[in-house]
Scaffold this active site. Structure first.
Site, short mmCIF file in Angstrom:
data_model
loop_
_atom_site.label_atom_id
_atom_site.label_comp_id
_atom_site.label_asym_id
_atom_site.label_seq_id
_atom_site.Cartn_x
_atom_site.Cartn_y
_atom_site.Cartn_z
N GLU A 160 -28.57 48.49 -62.34
CA GLU A 160 -27.87 47.82 -63.54
C GLU A 160 -28.70 48.00 -64.72
O GLU A 160 -28.09 48.20 -65.76
CB GLU A 160 -28.26 46.35 -62.97
CG GLU A 160 -26.79 45.64 -62.07
CD GLU A 160 -27.25 45.95 -60.83
OE1 GLU A 160 -26.37 45.37 -59.92
OE2 GLU A 160 -28.14 46.47 -60.29
N HIS B 87 -24.16 34.47 -55.46
CA HIS B 87 -23.12 35.27 -56.08
C HIS B 87 -22.26 33.88 -56.54
O HIS B 87 -21.30 34.10 -57.13
CB HIS B 87 -22.10 35.57 -54.88
CG HIS B 87 -22.59 36.90 -54.26
ND1 HIS B 87 -23.53 36.67 -53.35
CD2 HIS B 87 -22.01 38.26 -54.34
CE1 HIS B 87 -23.84 37.89 -53.09
NE2 HIS B 87 -22.88 38.86 -53.52
#
Length: 659
Positions: free
Chosen positions: A399, A466
């Site tokens: 990322e 999540h």
């Protein structure tokens, strides 16, 4: 030290000498000014000049270099005006950052240099983005970026090299191995013997050079650059050298054994090259004296120029405005009478993304599994067939590197989108966003034309990693823009607007809205203005200020309880629409602020404080906040339901109505 001139002309050898001597003489002057208090801090590169000078002069003038704080030779090698360089170090307005940053923390596209930030490693990925842009444009160019041996311990080093290798980006990663990371010796930084051992592990060539031998550095980098222009790929170059002064002047060198200092002093890159030139008859004593005096005169002239400039005075409006590249968003409405069929939230996002790809041929999409697989939520399904894999790029799980590549693409005037597979994973790219993207324009005028899509929110029993609503992490960061749609129409319009905006935009999309909500969405391209709130409902009993999934919850509760309320959908969280908030507060006098994010530190606290400071006389009741619990997000559905604010919202709406 042995110098192999190969087929280099005397003119080239003397050119290298002049450029090798210049940073040494500048440094000697800067050390005097530091003691006089005319420079606030200095990171010395004495002993390492051959690396910067040799590698810079080996490249073409329009190839980008990303240096660190010991690479003065990059700036002088690119002929950056000394008066402006000295003004930069003094914090003067005529420097490259208007006095906002120091040392080599700046870039200049004019000279094709992108300076560092203090976190060291992030620039390695930015180099990858610049190289990717050249590949996409089919330009035979290379990019050069530096890392110290200590900085190579950072995760950004691994991510940048890994992505560059996978994508075969023409980047030269120059590792200046001087044996110490500040005071920590190499044997406490890593266990391998040489950085060239790392190259094969990434699938790239690695070579080692004597970093104190300017000819060896120059000829090696020149050879590699010529090859990489024809056969694009990354290469790791380890340059062995030594830093003869402290990490910065205040730290000193007491931690270095005296015998080591003496050993490397004998390998001084300037003195040894000068002696060789004199011995070979390439340089005469007369020319040596003349070159030194010419450089010293240029230094004095540059200092006089910088000294004549007063210290900057703060213009508050300019300081605030310069956080962003100026941008007047055009009004882009769908043509009158155009079709507006119902679309699901997820399909509206996909359509906005597709139309933006058509509108901007230089837009590049990057994310994990977004290519043939179409992303975990299938938003980019079919995009590879439409736009090709060069523009729809699967990424490694890197990322930080991918966000940095987005900034590199911006430097080359391209737009990019980075999809975080889940908003939770943005932590792995946090530094690039808040310290590189957000501050770049303020620091040196380079915008970051990057959109980061963030699938967010709870409700699917996905647990702590999540499900987070982490938008408030970024609403605190000037230089970013943060949008968060609540319906399909705005989902498409805000996404298209985010791509039009040349500043970094974080685009939050609630996963539970993807396939559960539909609404009319014009088929034609249009934008929803960033920074403008909208009323999702109007009423005269109270006002609920919210965004995202909170809009759905507020509408449902008001309908169930029969409450007549303004439901103000913020739509943009940075900058948020203060005037729209003021209007609804003045109208109803009773205000509740709702968000799915946890209570403490959420944006609701900021808005409540603003209302208290600016609208107090219009309030008929204390401002109430409703949010999720101040806990991590639990997995089991009953626990998750208790975490989320719906039931507390119902109770607080009734209490506010009856106050």
């Amino acid at each position: 030290m042995t110098f192999d001139r190969q087929d280099l002309s005397n003119e080239t050898l003397l050119h290298l000498y002049q450029h090798l001597l210049r940073p040494r003489l500048i440094e000697e002057k800067m050390l005097i000014l530091l003691r006089q208090g005319k420079v606030s801090k200095w990171f010395s590169g004495i002993g390492q000049e051959a690396i910067s000078v040799g590698s810079t002069l080996a490249l073409e003038a329009d190839e980008y270099i990303l240096p660190l704080h010991r690479n003065l030779g990059v700036f002088t090698g690119r002929e950056v005006p000394l008066g402006r360089l000295f003004a930069q170090w003094q914090g003067k307005r005529t420097g490259f950052t208007k006095g906002r940053d120091r040392s080599f923390h700046f870039g200049t596209n004019e000279h094709h240099i992108v300076g560092m930030i203090s976190h060291l490693g992030p620039q390695l990925a930015v180099a990858g983005g610049i190289a990717l842009a050249d590949l996409l444009d089919k330009k035979p160019k290379v990019t050069l970026t530096y890392s110290g041996d200590g900085g190579a311990s950072e995760g950004d080093f691994h991510e940048a090299l890994n992505v560059a290798a996978v994508w075969q980006l023409p980047v030269i990663f120059m590792i200046e191995n001087n044996g110490y990371g500040l005071s920590t010796p190499s044997n406490e930084q890593f266990r391998f013997k040489s950085f060239v051992d790392k190259g094969p592990a990434y699938g790239m060539e690695a070579v080692q050079v004597d970093g104190n031998n300017v000819l060896e550095v120059y000829t090696t980098v020149k050879r590699l650059a010529e090859d990489l222009r024809e056969n694009p790929r990354p290469v790791l170059v380890e340059a062995l050298t030594f830093r003869m002064r402290g990490h910065e002047e205040a730290s000193g060198t007491k931690y270095v054994p005296q015998s080591l200092m003496e050993e490397w002093a004998a390998k001084d890159p300037v003195e040894n090259y000068e002696k060789w030139l004199l011995a070979e008859g390439i340089l005469t004593e007369t020319a040596r004296h003349s070159i030194r005096e010419t450089i010293k005169a240029a230094i004095e002239a540059g200092l006089q120029e910088a000294d004549a400039v007063p210290m900057p005075t703060a213009d508050i409006q300019e300081e605030i405005a310069d956080m962003y590249q100026p941008f007047e968003a055009p009004v882009t409405d769908a043509p009158a009478g155009s079709a507006a069929p119902d679309k699901r939230f997820i399909d509206a996002i996909s359509e906005g993304l597709k139309q933006s790809m058509e509108r901007y041929p230089d837009l590049v999409l990057m994310g994990q599994d977004i290519a043939d697989y179409g992303g975990v939520f299938k938003i980019t399904e079919g995009f590879v067939a439409a736009f090709g894999k060069s523009r729809v790029r699967n990424t490694p799980l890197c990322e930080s590197a991918i966000v940095g590549i987005g900034l590199g693409l911006s430097i080359k005037k391209k737009k990019s989108m980075v999809e975080m597979q889940f908003a939770d994973f943005v932590t792995c790219g946090f530094n690039q966003i808040v310290n590189n993207l957000a501050k770049s324009h303020y620091r040196w005028g380079q915008n970051a034309d990057v959109v980061i899509r963030m699938p967010t929110g709870a409700g699917s029993a996905a647990g702590p990693f999540h499900s987070q609503s982490n938008e408030a992490w970024f609403t605190h960061v000037p230089g970013l823009k943060v949008v968060y749609p609540s319906n399909p129409h705005d989902a498409k319009g805000l996404l298209c607007a985010a791509f039009e905006d040349p500043n970094p935009v974080l685009y939050f999309e609630h996963k539970m809205l993807y396939r559960s909500m539909s609404g009319p969405v014009p088929a034609a391209y249009y934008t929803t203005p960033i920074g403008q709130a909208a009323l999702a409902a109007e009423g005269d009993e109270l006002s609920i200020i919210t965004y995202g999934m909170g809009v759905r919850w507020a509408l449902e509760v008001c309908q169930d309880l029969g409450v007549s309320a303004d439901v103000l959908d913020l739509r943009t969280l940075l900058p948020w629409d203060q005037e729209a908030v003021r209007r609804t507060v003045e109208k109803n006098g009773r205000v509740l602020i709702l968000h799915e994010d946890t209570m403490t530190g959420g944006i609701g606290g900021e808005i409540a404080a603003w209302i208290g400071e600016n609208c107090f006389e219009h309030l008929d009741a204390p401002v109430r906040r409703v949010a999720s619990l101040d806990t991590a997000i639990p997995f089991a559905p009953p626990l998750e339901a208790a975490f989320l604010p719906q039931q507390r919202l119902r109770e607080q709406v009734q209490a506010l109505r009856n106050y």
